[in-house]
Design a protein around this motif. Structure first.
Motif, mmCIF file in Angstrom:
data_model
loop_
_atom_site.group_PDB
_atom_site.id
_atom_site.type_symbol
_atom_site.label_atom_id
_atom_site.label_comp_id
_atom_site.label_asym_id
_atom_site.label_seq_id
_atom_site.Cartn_x
_atom_site.Cartn_y
_atom_site.Cartn_z
ATOM 1 N N ILE A 286 6.220 -18.247 1.329
ATOM 2 C CA ILE A 286 6.847 -19.533 1.649
ATOM 3 C C ILE A 286 8.172 -19.691 0.901
ATOM 4 N N GLU A 287 8.183 -19.319 -0.350
ATOM 5 C CA GLU A 287 9.352 -19.581 -1.195
ATOM 6 C C GLU A 287 10.463 -18.543 -1.039
ATOM 7 N N HIS A 288 10.152 -17.339 -0.537
ATOM 8 C CA HIS A 288 11.154 -16.275 -0.560
ATOM 9 C C HIS A 288 11.484 -15.654 0.796
ATOM 10 N N TRP A 289 10.732 -15.976 1.840
ATOM 11 C CA TRP A 289 10.972 -15.316 3.129
ATOM 12 C C TRP A 289 11.577 -16.298 4.114
ATOM 13 N N ASP A 290 12.613 -15.834 4.842
ATOM 14 C CA ASP A 290 13.330 -16.714 5.780
ATOM 15 C C ASP A 290 12.793 -16.654 7.206
ATOM 16 N N GLY A 291 11.760 -15.879 7.444
ATOM 17 C CA GLY A 291 11.172 -15.805 8.782
ATOM 18 C C GLY A 291 11.699 -14.669 9.628
ATOM 19 N N ASN A 292 12.522 -13.819 9.052
ATOM 20 C CA ASN A 292 13.124 -12.715 9.794
ATOM 21 C C ASN A 292 12.627 -11.378 9.247
ATOM 22 N N ASN A 293 12.266 -10.455 10.159
ATOM 23 C CA ASN A 293 11.901 -9.078 9.795
ATOM 24 C C ASN A 293 10.781 -9.042 8.751
ATOM 25 N N PHE A 294 9.605 -9.459 9.169
ATOM 26 C CA PHE A 294 8.470 -9.505 8.260
ATOM 27 C C PHE A 294 8.099 -8.129 7.696
ATOM 28 N N PRO A 295 8.096 -7.041 8.488
ATOM 29 C CA PRO A 295 7.760 -5.737 7.908
ATOM 30 C C PRO A 295 8.633 -5.371 6.714
ATOM 31 N N ASP A 296 9.924 -5.682 6.796
ATOM 32 C CA ASP A 296 10.805 -5.380 5.675
ATOM 33 C C ASP A 296 10.415 -6.213 4.458
ATOM 34 N N PHE A 297 10.044 -7.467 4.675
ATOM 35 C CA PHE A 297 9.628 -8.322 3.565
ATOM 36 C C PHE A 297 8.308 -7.853 2.965
ATOM 37 N N VAL A 298 7.423 -7.288 3.793
ATOM 38 C CA VAL A 298 6.143 -6.789 3.294
ATOM 39 C C VAL A 298 6.364 -5.673 2.272
ATOM 40 N N ARG A 299 7.370 -4.855 2.481
ATOM 41 C CA ARG A 299 7.696 -3.812 1.495
ATOM 42 C C ARG A 299 7.981 -4.456 0.136
ATOM 43 N N GLN A 300 8.673 -5.572 0.175
ATOM 44 C CA GLN A 300 8.960 -6.312 -1.058
ATOM 45 C C GLN A 300 7.667 -6.868 -1.663
ATOM 46 N N LEU A 301 6.777 -7.375 -0.801
ATOM 47 C CA LEU A 301 5.493 -7.884 -1.271
ATOM 48 C C LEU A 301 4.695 -6.804 -1.992
ATOM 49 N N PHE A 302 4.653 -5.614 -1.391
ATOM 50 C CA PHE A 302 3.868 -4.526 -1.969
ATOM 51 C C PHE A 302 4.384 -4.144 -3.357
ATOM 52 N N LYS A 303 5.685 -4.306 -3.572
ATOM 53 C CA LYS A 303 6.248 -3.994 -4.890
ATOM 54 C C LYS A 303 5.976 -5.125 -5.881
ATOM 55 N N HIS A 304 6.086 -6.344 -5.426
ATOM 56 C CA HIS A 304 5.919 -7.500 -6.308
ATOM 57 C C HIS A 304 4.445 -7.754 -6.629
ATOM 58 N N PHE A 305 3.561 -7.467 -5.634
ATOM 59 C CA PHE A 305 2.115 -7.621 -5.815
ATOM 60 C C PHE A 305 1.444 -6.283 -5.480
ATOM 61 N N PRO A 306 1.511 -5.315 -6.370
ATOM 62 C CA PRO A 306 1.039 -3.960 -6.048
ATOM 63 C C PRO A 306 -0.491 -3.866 -6.007
ATOM 64 N N GLU A 307 -0.992 -2.873 -5.254
ATOM 65 C CA GLU A 307 -2.408 -2.528 -5.364
ATOM 66 C C GLU A 307 -2.571 -1.673 -6.638
ATOM 67 N N PRO A 308 -3.712 -1.684 -7.291
ATOM 68 C CA PRO A 308 -4.955 -2.398 -6.941
ATOM 69 C C PRO A 308 -5.028 -3.837 -7.451
ATOM 70 N N GLU A 309 -3.919 -4.349 -7.962
ATOM 71 C CA GLU A 309 -3.897 -5.753 -8.399
ATOM 72 C C GLU A 309 -4.258 -6.675 -7.238
ATOM 73 N N VAL A 310 -3.849 -6.283 -6.035
ATOM 74 C CA VAL A 310 -4.176 -7.013 -4.809
ATOM 75 C C VAL A 310 -4.862 -6.055 -3.853
ATOM 76 N N PHE A 311 -5.877 -6.541 -3.151
ATOM 77 C CA PHE A 311 -6.532 -5.755 -2.113
ATOM 78 C C PHE A 311 -6.028 -6.260 -0.759
ATOM 79 N N TYR A 312 -5.134 -5.524 -0.153
ATOM 80 C CA TYR A 312 -4.578 -5.935 1.136
ATOM 81 C C TYR A 312 -5.568 -5.584 2.245
ATOM 82 N N GLN A 313 -5.973 -6.602 2.994
ATOM 83 C CA GLN A 313 -6.925 -6.434 4.096
ATOM 84 C C GLN A 313 -6.150 -5.946 5.321
#
Length: 465
Positions: A286-313
């Motif tokens: 909500i705070e960092h994504w503008d609604g454009n190109n979600f796959p590219d933003f997901v790459r950022q998510l994976f770095k900011h919230f890495p596994e195994p700290e997060v279990f991505y379903q």
């Protein structure tokens, strides 16, 4: 699959070897991920089929206690068959009497494994209800196995004996196979950190334990980036815009609810979840994504919230380190199509991120008082709880009666706290609930008798979760 009825073979002979009650609960629970109709139960296949033949169903799927259907999340563009797609392929093919897995003995006699069978009821009726055929000894040495009458009838009428094949067999487990000292039955319901030693289990039991252990270990730090279920249940139920939407922190469905139900500039978005990581990730989006190109933003998510700290379903076989990014892009394009394209989605997203957001860490089954308190503050509200009362975690740790009790407590408290709140989700049998207020649903829920075999259905739109 409205033409299909399920049947449960519950033979007393198994009770001395296995924890029958727990295995029965697992079979019924996993069946409800793909089947929402009534279930026939008996200790004899011929009786099951006689009862099934008196219904309007064209096909009967028989499972014995301990058989589990494990449907995976396959992406649509893979064109990969799951269990139900494989059953539909068989149904759409040549006429047959029975499909399953044949058994061939050393004496070249043939039978059918009774862990799972698909019977063509139209053919069964046409052949005047042939006997299935129990195990029978001939000449003191040669044994006819279960189903031999069905096999004989198929040959006599030039009907093929259909094998399930790899795609169906890969999505099912027979957990009733004997293990050393009934070890599997003793493991059911144990805390996940106690499930270490799987020596002595059958291959199916071991694989099943390992698969659910992944969920049991990680679900409370899990995060869904997309919604597995569709949006077709989001029909408009109120002429006035919502003052608040309450939603599990998964995918884009809470914002689709706002899109279909209407909202104003001060509509509150309350995201709740038993996974703290899911809430943290949703806040970050909500705070960092503008609604454009979600796959590219997901790459950022994976770095900011890495596994195994997060279990991505994620879908079948995918992890942040192994997924094919073409799959991610394909899923994103499918999401955009539901909204009418990238511009329509981005416009709505930009409006929604400006709304006041609140994040509640709570478990609907055990600790929901803060959520109920928040619900009490709004008149025009909508809640989506997905299948929070029907998860692998709840199947493993709670009996069917306990899940029902938790669910009844929830809808009672919800009706008392926010009677006008529009509700959406799944009940304790994984049956869709939608297009009713909390008070309306509570009233009809308590007017009908129901159980695991005959679930209630109070919805306008049927959904699979």
């Amino acid at each position: 699959m409205n033409e299909l009825i399920f049947a449960l073979l519950n033979q007393e002979s198994q009770q001395a070897k296995y924890d029958q009650k727990k295995l029965r609960a697992l079979t019924l629970a996993w069946s409800r991920y793909g089947y929402h109709g009534n279930v026939i139960e008996h200790n004899n296949i011929d009786q099951l089929l006689t009862e099934a033949a008196h219904t309007s169903a064209r096909y009967c799927l028989i499972q014995h206690v301990g058989h589990v259907i494990d449907e995976q999340w396959y992406l649509s563009h893979w064109r990969q068959e799951g269990f139900y797609q494989g059953i539909q392929r068989i149904i759409s093919g040549p006429n047959f009497l029975v499909a399953g897995e044949p058994i061939i003995t050393e004496h070249d006699t043939c039978g059918l494994n009774t862990d799972c069978l698909l019977v063509n009821l139209a053919c069964y009726r046409q052949l005047a209800h042939p006997k299935f055929g129990d195990t029978e000894a001939k000449n003191h040495c040669i044994t006819h196995h279960a189903g031999w009458h069905f096999i004989q009838a198929s040959f006599e009428h030039n009907l093929p004996l259909i094998r399930f094949g790899e795609s169906i067999n890969n999505c099912r487990f027979d957990l009733a196979k004997e293990s050393q000292n009934n070890q599997f039955g003793q493991l059911i319901g144990l805390p996940v950190d106690k499930i270490d030693d799987t020596k002595g289990l059958s291959r199916a039991q071991t694989e099943f334990i390992q698969r659910i252990k992944k969920q049991l270990n990680n679900a409370q730090k899990g995060a869904f980036l997309f919604n597995i279920e569709s949006y077709q249940d989001l029909v408009q139920t109120n002429n006035n815009p919502l003052d608040a939407v309450f939603s599990v922190a998964a995918g884009f469905k809470p914002y689709r609810i706002l899109f279909t139900q209407g909202f104003h500039e001060n509509t509150h978005v309350v995201l709740f979840d038993y996974s703290l990581k899911a809430l943290e990730i949703r806040r970050y989006i909500i705070e960092h994504w503008d609604g454009n190109n979600f796959p590219d933003f997901v790459r950022q998510l994976f770095k900011h919230f890495p596994e195994p700290e997060v279990f991505y379903q994620l879908w079948y076989g995918a992890t942040p380190s192994t997924l094919d990014w073409h799959d991610m892009e394909s899923l994103w394009q499918q999401e955009l199509e539901k909204w009418g394209g990238p511009e329509a989605f981005q416009t709505h997203w930009q409006q929604c991120r400006q709304l006041p957001h609140q994040y509640l860490h709570c478990d609907l089954l055990q600790d929901r008082q803060n959520l109920l308190k928040a619900l009490s503050e709004y008149n025009a509200s909508y809640i989506w709880w997905s299948n929070a009362f029907f998860t692998i975690y709840s199947h493993w740790h709670y009996s069917a009666a306990e899940r029902k009790a938790h669910y009844l407590d929830w809808i009672t408290e919800l009706s008392n706290t926010a009677p006008n709140c529009q509700i959406n989700g799944a009940d304790h049998n994984n049956i869709a609930v939608n297009s009713l207020s909390a008070q309306q649903y509570f009233q009809v829920f308590n007017q009908h008798q129901y159980d695991q075999l005959t679930p209630q259905k109070h919805h306008h739109i049927e959904m699979l979760f």
